[in-house]
Design a protein around this motif. Structure first.
Motif, mmCIF file in Angstrom:
data_model
loop_
_atom_site.group_PDB
_atom_site.id
_atom_site.type_symbol
_atom_site.label_atom_id
_atom_site.label_comp_id
_atom_site.label_asym_id
_atom_site.label_seq_id
_atom_site.Cartn_x
_atom_site.Cartn_y
_atom_site.Cartn_z
ATOM 1 N N LEU A 86 7.142 13.143 0.621
ATOM 2 C CA LEU A 86 8.125 11.648 0.905
ATOM 3 C C LEU A 86 9.368 11.949 1.502
ATOM 4 O O LEU A 86 10.009 13.041 1.299
ATOM 5 C CB LEU A 86 8.090 11.215 -0.765
ATOM 6 N N LYS A 87 9.775 11.114 2.194
ATOM 7 C CA LYS A 87 10.959 11.083 2.844
ATOM 8 C C LYS A 87 11.954 10.185 2.419
ATOM 9 O O LYS A 87 11.480 9.003 2.047
ATOM 10 C CB LYS A 87 10.831 10.811 4.398
ATOM 11 N N PRO A 88 13.425 10.201 2.580
ATOM 12 C CA PRO A 88 13.993 8.977 2.197
ATOM 13 C C PRO A 88 13.746 7.829 2.939
ATOM 14 O O PRO A 88 13.821 6.670 2.140
ATOM 15 C CB PRO A 88 15.653 9.456 2.444
ATOM 16 N N GLU A 89 13.204 7.578 4.018
ATOM 17 C CA GLU A 89 12.833 6.249 4.731
ATOM 18 C C GLU A 89 11.489 5.992 4.159
ATOM 19 O O GLU A 89 11.320 4.583 4.721
ATOM 20 C CB GLU A 89 12.636 6.674 6.157
ATOM 21 N N ASP A 90 10.926 6.467 3.212
ATOM 22 C CA ASP A 90 9.728 5.698 2.530
ATOM 23 C C ASP A 90 10.151 4.837 1.290
ATOM 24 O O ASP A 90 9.418 4.403 1.150
ATOM 25 C CB ASP A 90 8.872 6.853 1.984
ATOM 26 N N THR A 91 11.586 5.001 1.125
ATOM 27 C CA THR A 91 12.044 4.231 0.090
ATOM 28 C C THR A 91 12.004 2.701 0.277
ATOM 29 O O THR A 91 12.222 2.212 1.514
ATOM 30 C CB THR A 91 13.607 4.334 -0.135
ATOM 31 N N ALA A 92 11.161 1.855 -0.406
ATOM 32 C CA ALA A 92 10.961 0.530 -0.335
ATOM 33 C C ALA A 92 10.196 0.165 -1.499
ATOM 34 O O ALA A 92 10.000 1.002 -2.472
ATOM 35 C CB ALA A 92 9.908 0.289 0.704
ATOM 36 N N VAL A 93 10.060 -1.433 -1.580
ATOM 37 C CA VAL A 93 8.969 -2.063 -2.617
ATOM 38 C C VAL A 93 7.686 -1.974 -1.731
ATOM 39 O O VAL A 93 7.484 -2.483 -0.775
ATOM 40 C CB VAL A 93 9.210 -3.165 -2.901
ATOM 41 N N TYR A 94 6.701 -1.456 -2.598
ATOM 42 C CA TYR A 94 5.391 -1.242 -2.102
ATOM 43 C C TYR A 94 4.505 -2.345 -2.775
ATOM 44 O O TYR A 94 4.405 -2.475 -3.906
ATOM 45 C CB TYR A 94 5.022 0.104 -2.444
ATOM 46 N N TYR A 95 3.759 -3.073 -1.872
ATOM 47 C CA TYR A 95 2.933 -4.230 -2.449
ATOM 48 C C TYR A 95 1.315 -3.663 -1.785
ATOM 49 O O TYR A 95 1.086 -3.176 -0.764
ATOM 50 C CB TYR A 95 3.333 -5.370 -1.707
ATOM 51 N N CYS A 96 0.419 -4.051 -2.893
ATOM 52 C CA CYS A 96 -0.784 -4.118 -2.653
ATOM 53 C C CYS A 96 -1.286 -5.465 -2.310
ATOM 54 O O CYS A 96 -0.886 -6.654 -2.548
ATOM 55 C CB CYS A 96 -1.569 -3.683 -3.996
ATOM 56 N N ALA A 97 -2.049 -5.403 -1.342
ATOM 57 C CA ALA A 97 -2.789 -6.796 -0.696
ATOM 58 C C ALA A 97 -4.258 -6.648 -0.462
ATOM 59 O O ALA A 97 -4.721 -5.735 -0.337
ATOM 60 C CB ALA A 97 -2.080 -7.204 0.681
ATOM 61 N N ALA A 98 -4.810 -8.064 -0.499
ATOM 62 C CA ALA A 98 -6.176 -8.156 -0.202
ATOM 63 C C ALA A 98 -6.523 -9.164 0.756
ATOM 64 O O ALA A 98 -5.993 -10.296 0.655
ATOM 65 C CB ALA A 98 -6.981 -8.537 -1.585
ATOM 66 N N ASP A 99 -7.567 -8.829 1.660
ATOM 67 C CA ASP A 99 -7.527 -9.737 2.817
ATOM 68 C C ASP A 99 -9.160 -9.993 2.714
ATOM 69 O O ASP A 99 -10.005 -9.018 2.681
ATOM 70 C CB ASP A 99 -7.263 -9.053 4.143
ATOM 71 N N HIS A 100 -9.836 -11.296 2.759
ATOM 72 C CA HIS A 100 -10.974 -11.524 2.633
ATOM 73 C C HIS A 100 -11.515 -11.453 3.737
ATOM 74 O O HIS A 100 -11.847 -12.466 4.431
ATOM 75 C CB HIS A 100 -11.100 -12.739 1.737
ATOM 76 N N SER A 101 -11.839 -10.429 4.498
ATOM 77 C CA SER A 101 -12.100 -10.214 5.849
ATOM 78 C C SER A 101 -12.790 -8.885 6.102
ATOM 79 O O SER A 101 -12.798 -7.810 5.150
ATOM 80 C CB SER A 101 -11.149 -10.182 6.847
ATOM 81 N N ILE A 102 -13.803 -8.583 6.881
ATOM 82 C CA ILE A 102 -14.288 -7.513 7.229
ATOM 83 C C ILE A 102 -13.721 -6.784 8.579
ATOM 84 O O ILE A 102 -13.959 -5.760 9.005
ATOM 85 C CB ILE A 102 -15.890 -7.554 7.678
ATOM 86 N N VAL A 103 -12.617 -7.677 9.002
ATOM 87 C CA VAL A 103 -11.844 -7.106 9.857
ATOM 88 C C VAL A 103 -10.527 -6.418 9.640
ATOM 89 O O VAL A 103 -9.785 -7.513 9.027
ATOM 90 C CB VAL A 103 -11.590 -7.985 11.245
#
Length: 124
Positions: A86-103
């Motif tokens: 990990l690097k300082p530039e990785d600092t962030a709020v991380y979000y999980c997301a779901a897309d109802h798609s096969i693409v």
């Protein structure tokens, strides 16, 4: 009702590792793409990585390739993000997301469901 609940964020020194988890519930996710995005203040939410639920095919942003790994546990309906070097530039709020798609999409606008986010802070 689809729910995505992230966990595992925290404070880590540069060079360290963290593993984020995203517990998904509310439906079957076999026709979904699951993604991780991150956001820092004043910036747009950016794509980090994604995985096709059925095939397990993965995609990564260039900035994290070789350091981050996305994986899933079908039985637990959970998606993981292993973050190494990990690097300082990785600092962030991380979000999980779901897309109802096969693409797979790298655009946050295409994702249907979002978690509440978890803070990752990397100190130098």
């Amino acid at each position: 009702q689809v729910q995505l609940i992230e966990s595992g964020g925290g404070l880590v020194q540069a060079g360290g590792s963290l593993r984020l988890s995203c517990a998904a519930s509310g439906r079957t996710f076999s026709s979904f793409v699951m993604g991780w995005f991150r956001q820092t203040p004043g910036k747009e939410r950016e794509f980090v990585t994604a995985i096709k639920w059925t095939s397990g095919t993965t995609y990564y942003a260039d900035s994290v390739k070789g350091r981050f790994t996305i994986s899933k546990d079908n039985g637990e309906n959970t998606v993981y993000l292993q973050m190494n070097s990990l690097k300082p530039e990785d600092t962030a709020v991380y979000y999980c997301a779901a897309d109802h798609s096969i693409v797979v999409s790298f655009n946050m606008a295409n994702y249907d469901y979002w978690g509440q986010g978890t803070q990752v802070t990397v100190s130098s």
